[in-house]
Design a protein around this motif. Sequence first.
Motif, PDB file in Angstrom:
ATOM      1  N   ALA A  25       0.938  -1.278   0.077  1.00 23.86           N
ATOM      2  CA  ALA A  25      -0.147  -0.030   0.112  1.00 23.86           C
ATOM      3  C   ALA A  25       0.790   1.237  -0.023  1.00 23.86           C
ATOM      4  O   ALA A  25       2.234   0.966   0.332  1.00 23.86           O
ATOM      5  CB  ALA A  25      -0.937  -0.039   1.278  1.00 23.86           C
ATOM      6  N   VAL A  26       0.262   2.348  -0.212  1.00 23.75           N
ATOM      7  CA  VAL A  26       0.951   3.585  -0.265  1.00 23.75           C
ATOM      8  C   VAL A  26       1.384   3.853   1.254  1.00 23.75           C
ATOM      9  O   VAL A  26       0.635   3.481   2.131  1.00 23.75           O
ATOM     10  CB  VAL A  26       0.007   4.772  -0.347  1.00 23.75           C
ATOM     11  N   GLY A  27       2.784   4.267   1.408  1.00 25.29           N
ATOM     12  CA  GLY A  27       3.381   4.309   2.648  1.00 25.29           C
ATOM     13  C   GLY A  27       3.891   2.822   3.083  1.00 25.29           C
ATOM     14  O   GLY A  27       4.345   2.856   4.268  1.00 25.29           O
ATOM     15  N   GLY A  28       3.754   1.900   2.534  1.00 24.55           N
ATOM     16  CA  GLY A  28       3.876   0.533   2.914  1.00 24.55           C
ATOM     17  C   GLY A  28       5.464   0.545   2.535  1.00 24.55           C
ATOM     18  O   GLY A  28       6.135   1.277   1.681  1.00 24.55           O
ATOM     19  N   VAL A  29       6.207  -0.852   2.750  1.00 26.51           N
ATOM     20  CA  VAL A  29       7.521  -1.061   2.796  1.00 26.51           C
ATOM     21  C   VAL A  29       7.764  -2.172   1.851  1.00 26.51           C
ATOM     22  O   VAL A  29       7.082  -3.106   2.211  1.00 26.51           O
ATOM     23  CB  VAL A  29       8.173  -0.878   3.916  1.00 26.51           C
ATOM     24  N   LEU A  30       8.553  -2.315   1.017  1.00 24.33           N
ATOM     25  CA  LEU A  30       9.203  -3.431   0.289  1.00 24.33           C
ATOM     26  C   LEU A  30      10.674  -3.564   0.677  1.00 24.33           C
ATOM     27  O   LEU A  30      11.171  -2.631   0.562  1.00 24.33           O
ATOM     28  CB  LEU A  30       8.972  -3.266  -1.110  1.00 24.33           C
ATOM     29  N   HIS A  31      10.945  -4.859   1.369  1.00 27.14           N
ATOM     30  CA  HIS A  31      12.274  -5.066   1.631  1.00 27.14           C
ATOM     31  C   HIS A  31      12.742  -6.305   0.744  1.00 27.14           C
ATOM     32  O   HIS A  31      11.879  -7.228   0.493  1.00 27.14           O
ATOM     33  CB  HIS A  31      12.355  -5.528   3.143  1.00 27.14           C
ATOM     34  N   LEU A  32      14.085  -5.957   0.139  1.00 28.03           N
ATOM     35  CA  LEU A  32      14.465  -6.691  -0.877  1.00 28.03           C
ATOM     36  C   LEU A  32      16.071  -7.072  -0.400  1.00 28.03           C
ATOM     37  O   LEU A  32      16.834  -6.242   0.406  1.00 28.03           O
ATOM     38  CB  LEU A  32      14.711  -6.025  -2.269  1.00 28.03           C
ATOM     39  N   ARG A  76      16.574   2.958   2.836  1.00 25.56           N
ATOM     40  CA  ARG A  76      17.679   2.322   3.708  1.00 25.56           C
ATOM     41  C   ARG A  76      18.422   1.265   2.584  1.00 25.56           C
ATOM     42  O   ARG A  76      17.598   0.535   1.977  1.00 25.56           O
ATOM     43  CB  ARG A  76      16.981   1.529   4.869  1.00 25.56           C
ATOM     44  N   THR A  77      19.625   1.260   2.791  1.00 25.24           N
ATOM     45  CA  THR A  77      20.225   0.180   1.982  1.00 25.24           C
ATOM     46  C   THR A  77      21.461  -0.085   3.020  1.00 25.24           C
ATOM     47  O   THR A  77      22.070   0.610   3.460  1.00 25.24           O
ATOM     48  CB  THR A  77      20.753   0.812   0.608  1.00 25.24           C
ATOM     49  N   GLU A  78      22.004  -1.268   2.916  1.00 23.90           N
ATOM     50  CA  GLU A  78      22.999  -1.924   3.564  1.00 23.90           C
ATOM     51  C   GLU A  78      23.675  -3.153   2.815  1.00 23.90           C
ATOM     52  O   GLU A  78      23.044  -3.827   2.255  1.00 23.90           O
ATOM     53  CB  GLU A  78      22.486  -2.531   5.054  1.00 23.90           C
ATOM     54  N   VAL A  79      24.911  -2.931   2.870  1.00 20.60           N
ATOM     55  CA  VAL A  79      25.816  -3.952   2.298  1.00 20.60           C
ATOM     56  C   VAL A  79      26.582  -4.774   3.258  1.00 20.60           C
ATOM     57  O   VAL A  79      27.199  -4.254   4.059  1.00 20.60           O
ATOM     58  CB  VAL A  79      26.776  -3.409   0.993  1.00 20.60           C
ATOM     59  N   TRP A  80      26.606  -6.236   3.308  1.00 23.79           N
ATOM     60  CA  TRP A  80      27.378  -6.991   4.176  1.00 23.79           C
ATOM     61  C   TRP A  80      28.032  -8.085   3.506  1.00 23.79           C
ATOM     62  O   TRP A  80      27.892  -8.490   2.244  1.00 23.79           O
ATOM     63  CB  TRP A  80      26.151  -7.130   5.336  1.00 23.79           C
ATOM     64  N   ASN A  81      28.587  -8.908   4.396  1.00 25.76           N
ATOM     65  CA  ASN A  81      29.299 -10.124   4.100  1.00 25.76           C
ATOM     66  C   ASN A  81      30.179  -9.990   3.031  1.00 25.76           C
ATOM     67  O   ASN A  81      30.042 -10.537   1.787  1.00 25.76           O
ATOM     68  CB  ASN A  81      28.341 -11.434   3.807  1.00 25.76           C
ATOM     69  N   GLN A  82      31.114  -9.125   3.169  1.00 26.35           N
ATOM     70  CA  GLN A  82      32.142  -8.667   2.224  1.00 26.35           C
ATOM     71  C   GLN A  82      31.833  -8.240   0.875  1.00 26.35           C
ATOM     72  O   GLN A  82      32.071  -8.613  -0.479  1.00 26.35           O
ATOM     73  CB  GLN A  82      33.222  -9.910   1.831  1.00 26.35           C
ATOM     74  N   ASN A  83      30.819  -7.309   0.821  1.00 23.14           N
ATOM     75  CA  ASN A  83      29.869  -6.695  -0.328  1.00 23.14           C
ATOM     76  C   ASN A  83      29.451  -7.823  -1.259  1.00 23.14           C
ATOM     77  O   ASN A  83      29.379  -7.469  -2.346  1.00 23.14           O
ATOM     78  CB  ASN A  83      31.157  -5.914  -1.020  1.00 23.14           C
ATOM     79  N   LYS A  84      28.704  -8.664  -0.487  1.00 18.53           N
ATOM     80  CA  LYS A  84      27.952  -9.779  -1.444  1.00 18.53           C
ATOM     81  C   LYS A  84      26.597  -9.654  -1.480  1.00 18.53           C
ATOM     82  O   LYS A  84      26.258  -9.764  -2.632  1.00 18.53           O
ATOM     83  CB  LYS A  84      28.625 -11.182  -0.817  1.00 18.53           C
ATOM     84  N   TYR A  85      25.972  -8.987  -0.505  1.00 19.42           N
ATOM     85  CA  TYR A  85      24.518  -8.983  -0.394  1.00 19.42           C
ATOM     86  C   TYR A  85      24.260  -7.295  -0.008  1.00 19.42           C
ATOM     87  O   TYR A  85      24.887  -6.991   0.569  1.00 19.42           O
ATOM     88  CB  TYR A  85      23.940  -9.821   0.654  1.00 19.42           C
ATOM     89  N   ARG A  86      23.140  -6.996  -0.806  1.00 16.20           N
ATOM     90  CA  ARG A  86      22.414  -5.558  -0.338  1.00 16.20           C
ATOM     91  C   ARG A  86      21.104  -5.766  -0.023  1.00 16.20           C
ATOM     92  O   ARG A  86      20.392  -6.408  -0.924  1.00 16.20           O
ATOM     93  CB  ARG A  86      22.686  -4.936  -1.659  1.00 16.20           C
ATOM     94  N   ALA A  87      20.938  -5.220   1.316  1.00 14.60           N
ATOM     95  CA  ALA A  87      19.534  -5.074   1.756  1.00 14.60           C
ATOM     96  C   ALA A  87      18.880  -3.676   1.315  1.00 14.60           C
ATOM     97  O   ALA A  87      19.605  -2.707   1.535  1.00 14.60           O
ATOM     98  CB  ALA A  87      19.454  -5.251   3.232  1.00 14.60           C
ATOM     99  N   ILE A  88      17.811  -3.644   0.839  1.00 14.77           N
ATOM    100  CA  ILE A  88      17.128  -2.483   0.489  1.00 14.77           C
ATOM    101  C   ILE A  88      15.760  -2.360   1.118  1.00 14.77           C
ATOM    102  O   ILE A  88      14.864  -3.423   1.006  1.00 14.77           O
ATOM    103  CB  ILE A  88      17.026  -2.454  -1.304  1.00 14.77           C
ATOM    104  N   SER A  89      15.571  -1.082   1.335  1.00 15.13           N
ATOM    105  CA  SER A  89      14.259  -0.974   2.113  1.00 15.13           C
ATOM    106  C   SER A  89      13.498   0.254   1.125  1.00 15.13           C
ATOM    107  O   SER A  89      14.115   1.309   1.281  1.00 15.13           O
ATOM    108  CB  SER A  89      14.099  -0.541   3.691  1.00 15.13           C
ATOM    109  N   ALA A  90      12.467  -0.033   0.687  1.00 11.24           N
ATOM    110  CA  ALA A  90      11.787   1.172  -0.192  1.00 11.24           C
ATOM    111  C   ALA A  90      10.250   1.238   0.252  1.00 11.24           C
ATOM    112  O   ALA A  90       9.673   0.259   0.476  1.00 11.24           O
ATOM    113  CB  ALA A  90      11.994   0.812  -1.788  1.00 11.24           C
ATOM    114  N   SER A  91       9.736   2.425   0.202  1.00 11.43           N
ATOM    115  CA  SER A  91       8.657   2.854   0.415  1.00 11.43           C
ATOM    116  C   SER A  91       7.605   3.084  -0.855  1.00 11.43           C
ATOM    117  O   SER A  91       8.085   3.952  -1.725  1.00 11.43           O
ATOM    118  CB  SER A  91       8.579   4.000   1.402  1.00 11.43           C
TER     119      SER A  91
END
Length: 96
Positions: A25-32, A76-91
């Motif tokens: 929904a509008v204002g909701g979040v998608l985490h990838l 929000r975005t975060e990279v971890w595990n020796q730059n292998k993975y990227r977490a993204i939070s988008a609204s």
Amino acid sequence: VLSYGVLHHIENVEPVIRRLQNAVAVGGVLHLMLYTETFVPRLDERSDGKREGPYTRGYTLEEAQALLGAGWSIWRTEVWNQNKYRAISASRVGER
């Protein structure tokens, strides 16, 4: 909506991302969680040129934003595990 380690294995990802987006929904979040552009498992590198293992690809932050398209704001975005993975939070922003 949470998609953890799935989208980077889908060759035609656009229809899948649209289905996920439709659930927010509008204002909701998608985490990838996606592989980064610097880490793509070497599942398809064989000397005979044949593909082995699932389709894989990495995404830059800019490619992830383009995949989401207009109407989405990455906050929000975060990279971890020796730059292998990227977490993204988008609204979802704006009207639906």
